[in-house]
Scaffold this active site. Structure first.
Site, PDB file in Angstrom:
ATOM      1  N   ARG A  94      11.496  20.550  21.383  1.00  0.00           N
ATOM      2  CA  ARG A  94      10.613  21.276  22.309  1.00  0.00           C
ATOM      3  C   ARG A  94      10.343  20.467  23.567  1.00  0.00           C
ATOM      4  O   ARG A  94       9.991  21.034  24.610  1.00  0.00           O
ATOM      5  CB  ARG A  94       9.304  21.652  21.610  1.00  0.00           C
ATOM      6  CG  ARG A  94       9.476  22.557  20.387  1.00  0.00           C
ATOM      7  CD  ARG A  94      10.367  23.779  20.684  1.00  0.00           C
ATOM      8  NE  ARG A  94      10.361  24.730  19.597  1.00  0.00           N
ATOM      9  CZ  ARG A  94      11.250  24.776  18.615  1.00  0.00           C
ATOM     10  NH1 ARG A  94      12.245  23.885  18.579  1.00  0.00           N
ATOM     11  NH2 ARG A  94      11.175  25.707  17.676  1.00  0.00           N
ATOM     12  N   CYS A 136     -12.314  -1.213  41.590  1.00  0.00           N
ATOM     13  CA  CYS A 136     -12.617  -0.592  42.885  1.00  0.00           C
ATOM     14  C   CYS A 136     -13.664   0.501  42.723  1.00  0.00           C
ATOM     15  O   CYS A 136     -14.517   0.708  43.594  1.00  0.00           O
ATOM     16  CB  CYS A 136     -11.357   0.022  43.496  1.00  0.00           C
ATOM     17  SG  CYS A 136     -10.110  -1.145  44.059  1.00  0.00           S
ATOM     18  N   ALA A 143     -17.324  -4.543  29.488  1.00  0.00           N
ATOM     19  CA  ALA A 143     -16.646  -5.842  29.578  1.00  0.00           C
ATOM     20  C   ALA A 143     -15.169  -5.720  29.219  1.00  0.00           C
ATOM     21  O   ALA A 143     -14.301  -6.284  29.898  1.00  0.00           O
ATOM     22  CB  ALA A 143     -17.332  -6.860  28.673  1.00  0.00           C
ATOM     23  N   ARG A 154     -15.572  12.968  14.680  1.00  0.00           N
ATOM     24  CA  ARG A 154     -14.760  13.097  15.893  1.00  0.00           C
ATOM     25  C   ARG A 154     -13.479  12.266  15.858  1.00  0.00           C
ATOM     26  O   ARG A 154     -12.552  12.536  16.628  1.00  0.00           O
ATOM     27  CB  ARG A 154     -15.576  12.694  17.129  1.00  0.00           C
ATOM     28  CG  ARG A 154     -15.967  11.218  17.109  1.00  0.00           C
ATOM     29  CD  ARG A 154     -17.134  10.882  17.991  1.00  0.00           C
ATOM     30  NE  ARG A 154     -17.491   9.463  17.900  1.00  0.00           N
ATOM     31  CZ  ARG A 154     -18.201   8.943  16.915  1.00  0.00           C
ATOM     32  NH1 ARG A 154     -18.644   9.705  15.935  1.00  0.00           N
ATOM     33  NH2 ARG A 154     -18.483   7.657  16.878  1.00  0.00           N
ATOM     34  N   LYS A 171      -9.835   0.249  11.383  1.00  0.00           N
ATOM     35  CA  LYS A 171      -9.419   1.440  12.116  1.00  0.00           C
ATOM     36  C   LYS A 171      -7.964   1.348  12.591  1.00  0.00           C
ATOM     37  O   LYS A 171      -7.224   2.347  12.563  1.00  0.00           O
ATOM     38  CB  LYS A 171     -10.329   1.678  13.314  1.00  0.00           C
ATOM     39  CG  LYS A 171     -11.707   2.193  12.951  1.00  0.00           C
ATOM     40  CD  LYS A 171     -12.506   2.487  14.204  1.00  0.00           C
ATOM     41  CE  LYS A 171     -13.905   2.996  13.839  1.00  0.00           C
ATOM     42  NZ  LYS A 171     -14.713   3.278  15.051  1.00  0.00           N
ATOM     43  N   CYS A 223     -22.104   5.917  21.530  1.00  0.00           N
ATOM     44  CA  CYS A 223     -22.236   7.124  20.726  1.00  0.00           C
ATOM     45  C   CYS A 223     -23.289   6.965  19.639  1.00  0.00           C
ATOM     46  O   CYS A 223     -23.970   7.915  19.269  1.00  0.00           O
ATOM     47  CB  CYS A 223     -20.896   7.474  20.079  1.00  0.00           C
ATOM     48  SG  CYS A 223     -19.591   7.877  21.254  1.00  0.00           S
TER      49      CYS A 223
END
Length: 262
Positions: free
Chosen positions: A11, A173, A130, A70, A83, A186
């Site tokens: 595809r 910037c 950071a 989520r 993770k 979160c």
């Protein structure tokens, strides 16, 4: 590509803008993903299913029950596991051909410089200022395009910072490192579950376009989503001549289309 790959990626190959050559560029590419949480989940899934040949996923955290609202690359059986390793398992289950390096560590600036040097595109799916700044400095140093996303509450944003384009701003910037920005997480502010899917999927799309040399990227544009009303706002962003990170790069005009890595 072998027959199985031609079928798996058919595809993509049917798209005139991609074709066999574009898919081969994806197979030959290496993407670095910083963060395997809400944004990193769709990013890693889509880059893996699309056939990006090598993925390096960096995350120091472990899967928690609160993540599963989520962070779709993890499941209930992985609670307590790293993770990065969990993400690698999910990608292997759907596309075992992809080489995934799972780094269960918190990468400091020196480590990020090392990791960015070997990548073709870098995706910032982190959750702190950071790390974003350190990752940006590494991308400017090595001339690697950075696809940066962010999401909190119902608000998301995405842009591409491409040091290969003379007029493209870097992350510093737009968000100067010497200015104070409120750190929002979160865990304390909440996040609308589909929002990270929307932003993360767009990050994956921008990375695939950069790797395959398709269309134009979001370099020089910052898109912001208000998911409460599903309204997008786009602003043009320019390089700061006094930017402490990228001011030594030559000025120039942003091309109409961002060229591919190769």
């Amino acid at each position: 590509m072998n027959d199985d790959q031609l079928l798996r990626y058919s595809r993509h190959i049917l798209l005139d803008e991609l074709g066999v050559d574009g898919q081969q560029r994806l197979l030959d590419a290496h993407a670095l993903i910083i963060g395997a949480g809400g944004l990193g989940s769709p990013v890693a899934y889509y880059l893996g299913t699309a056939g990006v040949g090598r993925l390096t996923i960096v995350d120091h955290d472990s899967v928690d029950l609160t993540n599963l609202q989520r962070q779709i690359i993890h499941d209930l059986s992985r609670v307590g596991q790293p993770k990065a390793a969990s993400a690698a398992r999910s990608i292997a289950a759907i596309n075992p051909e992809v080489q995934v390096q799972a780094l269960c560590e918190r990468a400091d600036e020196a480590r990020l410089l090392e990791l960015v040097a070997t990548a073709d595109v870098v995706l910032d799916c982190s959750d702190n200022f950071a790390t974003r700044q350190a990752l940006n400095r590494a991308c400017v140093t090595h001339g690697r395009p950075l696809v940066a996303g962010a999401a909190i509450r119902f608000d998301g944003q995405i842009s591409v910072y491409d040091p290969r384009n003379a007029a493209s701003p870097c992350y510093a910037c737009v968000f100067p490192p010497d200015q104070a920005f409120e750190e929002v997480r979160c865990a304390t502010m909440g996040v609308f579950a589909p929002l990270v899917g929307i932003i993360g999927s767009m990050q994956a799309a921008e990375a695939l376009k950069l790797l395959a040399g398709v269309g134009s990227s979001l370099a020089g544009r910052l898109q912001m989503l208000d998911a409460r009303h599903m309204e997008w706002t786009e602003i043009r962003i320019a390089r700061r001549p006094d930017c402490p990170v990228c001011r030594t790069r030559p000025q120039g005009s942003l091309p109409a289309a961002t060229p591919g890595i190769r």
